[in-house]
Design an enzyme around this catalytic site. Structure first.
Site, PDB file in Angstrom:
ATOM      1  N   ILE A 232     -20.053  -0.784   0.138  1.00 17.33           N
ATOM      2  CA  ILE A 232     -19.393  -1.440   1.270  1.00 17.33           C
ATOM      3  C   ILE A 232     -18.904  -0.364   2.243  1.00 17.33           C
ATOM      4  CG2 ILE A 232     -17.606  -3.105   1.931  1.00 17.33           C
ATOM      5  CD1 ILE A 232     -19.726  -4.167  -0.126  1.00 17.33           C
TER       6      ILE A 232
ATOM      7  N   LYS B 205     -13.864   1.081 -13.840  1.00 15.70           N
ATOM      8  CA  LYS B 205     -14.255  -0.258 -13.358  1.00 15.70           C
ATOM      9  C   LYS B 205     -14.820  -1.108 -14.500  1.00 15.70           C
ATOM     10  CE  LYS B 205     -12.845   0.172  -9.136  1.00 15.70           C
ATOM     11  NZ  LYS B 205     -11.764  -0.666  -8.603  1.00 15.70           N
TER      12      LYS B 205
ATOM     13  N   ASP C 106       0.859  -1.194   0.000  1.00 16.99           N
ATOM     14  CA  ASP C 106       0.000   0.000   0.000  1.00 16.99           C
ATOM     15  C   ASP C 106       0.888   1.233   0.000  1.00 16.99           C
ATOM     16  OD1 ASP C 106      -2.172   1.937   0.794  1.00 16.99           O
ATOM     17  OD2 ASP C 106      -3.289   0.105   1.205  1.00 16.99           O
TER      18      ASP C 106
ATOM     19  N   TYR D 277     -15.322   6.987 -12.562  1.00 13.16           N
ATOM     20  CA  TYR D 277     -14.998   5.787 -11.769  1.00 13.16           C
ATOM     21  C   TYR D 277     -15.601   4.576 -12.473  1.00 13.16           C
ATOM     22  CZ  TYR D 277     -15.252   2.547  -7.748  1.00 13.16           C
ATOM     23  OH  TYR D 277     -15.152   1.461  -6.907  1.00 13.16           O
TER      24      TYR D 277
ATOM     25  N   ASN E 161      -6.429  -4.882  -5.657  1.00  9.16           N
ATOM     26  CA  ASN E 161      -7.493  -4.290  -4.844  1.00  9.16           C
ATOM     27  C   ASN E 161      -7.410  -2.763  -4.752  1.00  9.16           C
ATOM     28  OD1 ASN E 161      -9.480  -4.234  -2.394  1.00  9.16           O
ATOM     29  ND2 ASN E 161      -7.595  -3.278  -1.632  1.00  9.16           N
TER      30      ASN E 161
ATOM     31  N   ASP F  18       3.214   1.874  -4.648  1.00  8.24           N
ATOM     32  CA  ASP F  18       2.312   2.752  -5.389  1.00  8.24           C
ATOM     33  C   ASP F  18       2.002   1.992  -6.671  1.00  8.24           C
ATOM     34  OD1 ASP F  18       1.119   4.517  -7.124  1.00  8.24           O
ATOM     35  OD2 ASP F  18       2.439   6.196  -6.638  1.00  8.24           O
ATOM     36  N   VAL F  19       0.747   1.587  -6.847  1.00  5.34           N
ATOM     37  CA  VAL F  19       0.425   0.684  -7.958  1.00  5.34           C
ATOM     38  C   VAL F  19       0.669   1.298  -9.339  1.00  5.34           C
ATOM     39  CG1 VAL F  19      -1.247  -0.763  -6.712  1.00  5.34           C
ATOM     40  CG2 VAL F  19      -2.054   1.305  -7.898  1.00  5.34           C
TER      41      VAL F  19
HETATM   42  N1  LIG Z   1     -16.276   0.448  -0.717  1.00  5.40           N
HETATM   43  C1  LIG Z   1     -17.083   0.256  -1.732  1.00  5.40           C
HETATM   44  O1  LIG Z   1     -18.280   0.581  -1.657  1.00  5.40           O
HETATM   45  C2  LIG Z   1     -16.571  -0.378  -3.013  1.00  5.40           C
HETATM   46  C3  LIG Z   1     -17.521  -0.754  -3.961  1.00  5.40           C
HETATM   47  C4  LIG Z   1     -17.097  -1.329  -5.145  1.00  5.40           C
HETATM   48  C5  LIG Z   1     -15.747  -1.526  -5.376  1.00  5.40           C
HETATM   49  N2  LIG Z   1     -14.834  -1.150  -4.449  1.00  5.40           N
HETATM   50  C6  LIG Z   1     -13.416  -1.354  -4.769  1.00  5.40           C
HETATM   51  O2  LIG Z   1     -12.790  -2.119  -3.755  1.00  5.40           O
HETATM   52  C7  LIG Z   1     -11.403  -1.769  -3.666  1.00  5.40           C
HETATM   53  C8  LIG Z   1     -11.053  -1.467  -2.215  1.00  5.40           C
HETATM   54  O3  LIG Z   1     -11.811  -0.329  -1.805  1.00  5.40           O
HETATM   55  P1  LIG Z   1     -12.137   0.027  -0.286  1.00  5.40           P
HETATM   56  O4  LIG Z   1     -13.580   0.277  -0.199  1.00  5.40           O
HETATM   57  O5  LIG Z   1     -11.492  -0.935   0.627  1.00  5.40           O
HETATM   58  O6  LIG Z   1     -11.423   1.467  -0.221  1.00  5.40           O
HETATM   59  P2  LIG Z   1     -10.402   2.105   0.807  1.00  5.40           P
HETATM   60  O7  LIG Z   1     -10.258   3.521   0.379  1.00  5.40           O
HETATM   61  O8  LIG Z   1     -10.757   1.800   2.207  1.00  5.40           O
HETATM   62  O9  LIG Z   1      -9.059   1.300   0.484  1.00  5.40           O
HETATM   63  C9  LIG Z   1      -8.357   1.484  -0.715  1.00  5.40           C
HETATM   64  C10 LIG Z   1      -6.901   1.170  -0.444  1.00  5.40           C
HETATM   65  O10 LIG Z   1      -6.173   1.396  -1.668  1.00  5.40           O
HETATM   66  C11 LIG Z   1      -4.985   2.093  -1.335  1.00  5.40           C
HETATM   67  N3  LIG Z   1      -4.458   2.851  -2.468  1.00  5.40           N
HETATM   68  C12 LIG Z   1      -4.971   3.967  -3.043  1.00  5.40           C
HETATM   69  N4  LIG Z   1      -4.141   4.415  -3.999  1.00  5.40           N
HETATM   70  C13 LIG Z   1      -3.091   3.550  -4.036  1.00  5.40           C
HETATM   71  C14 LIG Z   1      -1.908   3.464  -4.817  1.00  5.40           C
HETATM   72  N5  LIG Z   1      -1.621   4.386  -5.756  1.00  5.40           N
HETATM   73  N6  LIG Z   1      -1.074   2.428  -4.600  1.00  5.40           N
HETATM   74  C15 LIG Z   1      -1.337   1.505  -3.640  1.00  5.40           C
HETATM   75  N7  LIG Z   1      -2.432   1.532  -2.868  1.00  5.40           N
HETATM   76  C16 LIG Z   1      -3.290   2.551  -3.066  1.00  5.40           C
HETATM   77  C17 LIG Z   1      -5.401   3.018  -0.188  1.00  5.40           C
HETATM   78  O11 LIG Z   1      -4.272   3.518   0.515  1.00  5.40           O
HETATM   79  C18 LIG Z   1      -6.290   2.112   0.631  1.00  5.40           C
HETATM   80  O12 LIG Z   1      -5.565   1.365   1.571  1.00  5.40           O
HETATM   81  C19 LIG Z   1     -11.202  -0.593  -4.634  1.00  5.40           C
HETATM   82  O13 LIG Z   1     -10.671  -1.051  -5.852  1.00  5.40           O
HETATM   83  C20 LIG Z   1     -12.615  -0.072  -4.829  1.00  5.40           C
HETATM   84  O14 LIG Z   1     -12.764   0.622  -6.047  1.00  5.40           O
HETATM   85  C21 LIG Z   1     -15.213  -0.584  -3.259  1.00  5.40           C
END
Ligand SMILES: NC(=O)c1ccc[n+]([C@@H]2O[C@H](COP(=O)([O-])OP(=O)(O)OC[C@H]3O[C@@H](n4cnc5c(N)ncnc54)[C@H](O)[C@@H]3O)[C@@H](O)[C@H]2O)c1
Length: 267
Positions: free
Chosen positions: A195, A164, A37, A160, A90, A63-64
């Site tokens: 979520i 996706k 992360d 977004y 993720n 950093d992805v």
């Molecule tokens: N929460 C929701 O409602 C939801 C719904 C659909 C899809 N998602 C997807 O699920 C995944 C996880 O989301 P979440 O809800 O846990 O969000 P979150 O914001 O809690 O976690 C996202 C994580 O990604 C990390 N991140 C961001 N930019 C980064 C980078 N450049 N390099 C490395 N890490 C990085 C952040 O530091 C964080 O730890 C995401 O891909 C999101 O799009 C989430």
């Protein structure tokens, strides 16, 4: 015997939220987990929580959007734990602005994390995943975090949704390419609904702003009312789906999308 005994997994964006929960569940299921992360302190805390529960994990800064970071993190997984069986793409970001409001810099950030990050992770982890697959009955696995916004449109954040949607079809195309090349790497996507994570909270704030209010409690209730199952999702709902897709239980799933949304897209 646990579902991920003997497996090594790398999860991007695993410091918190869905990725953090997935890391902890995978460790409980017997996997050795690399948590990667940009949030280094939180990431190390997640590693410590796994170690305290008797699991094995390591933290790496990633950093992805950086090819060099991906190379280092994959090398760390292989040098520390001997191989790489599972990649969970993720990490993701959400902006919550409309087509006319988002800036070009914000769009580039969305594309960088949500799409370039998935592409680079897939490309740079593939050699190690392919190597591990040679001695695994059901091969290796990639799980990509898409969204229901990658299946149906999102008026809340159309850009977004575009990223996706890209992840959804990239998943299928990667499964086809790796299949043609004989790599034995299954590639599937998971599509969460709303979520309760930091990102989930961001969606409530964006909805509130859109309706000219600060009342995120009311917005949260309004969104909950649209879920046929009657509640918002929690990270564990998604972690269980990711573990399933990554495990040998899903050994014949490839190029598929698993929707976990309490029925939101059933209509
Ligand atoms: N929460 C929701 O409602 C939801 C719904 C659909 C899809 N998602 C997807 O699920 C995944 C996880 O989301 P979440 O809800 O846990 O969000 P979150 O914001 O809690 O976690 C996202 C994580 O990604 C990390 N991140 C961001 N930019 C980064 C980078 N450049 N390099 C490395 N890490 C990085 C952040 O530091 C964080 O730890 C995401 O891909 C999101 O799009 C989430």
């Amino acid at each position: 015997m646990q579902r991920l005994d003997g497996k090594v997994a790398l999860i991007s964006g695993a410091a918190r939220g869905i990725g953090g929960e997935t890391a902890q569940l995978m460790a409980r299921e017997g996997a050795k987990v690399v948590i990667a992360d940009v949030l280094d302190d939180l990431g190390r805390q997640t590693v410590a929580a796994i170690a305290a529960a008797g699991g094995q994990a390591a933290y790496a800064h990633l950093d992805v959007t950086s090819e060099a970071d991906w190379t280092e993190v994959v090398n760390l997984a292989v040098s520390k734990f001997g191989k790489l069986d599972i990649l969970v793409n993720n990490a993701g970001v959400f902006i919550g602005k409309g087509i006319e409001e988002i800036s070009l810099d914000e769009w580039n950030r969305l594309v960088g994390v949500n799409m370039t990050g998935v592409f680079l992770g897939t490309r740079l982890a593939a050699p190690a995943l392919r190597e591990a697959a040679k001695t695994s009955e059901h091969g290796s696995a990639i799980v990509n975090l898409a969204s229901i916004a990658g299946i149906v449109g999102s008026q809340l954040d159309p850009l977004y949704s575009m990223t996706k949607g890209g992840v959804t079809l990239f998943t299928k195309s990667a499964a086809l390419e790796f299949g043609r090349k004989g790599y034995r790497i299954r590639v599937n996507s998971i599509h969460p609904g709303v979520i309760q994570t930091d990102m989930g909270e961001q969606t409530f704030v964006a909805r509130a702003q859109r309706s000219g209010s600060n009342d995120t409690t009311r917005i949260r209730q309004t969104v909950t009312d649209t879920v046929p199952w009657g509640r918002l999702g929690v990270p564990m709902d998604i972690a269980k789906g990711i573990v399933f897709l990554a495990s040998d239980d899903a050994g014949y799933m490839n190029g598929a999308g698993l929707v976990v949304d309490g029925g939101v897209t059933a209509t």
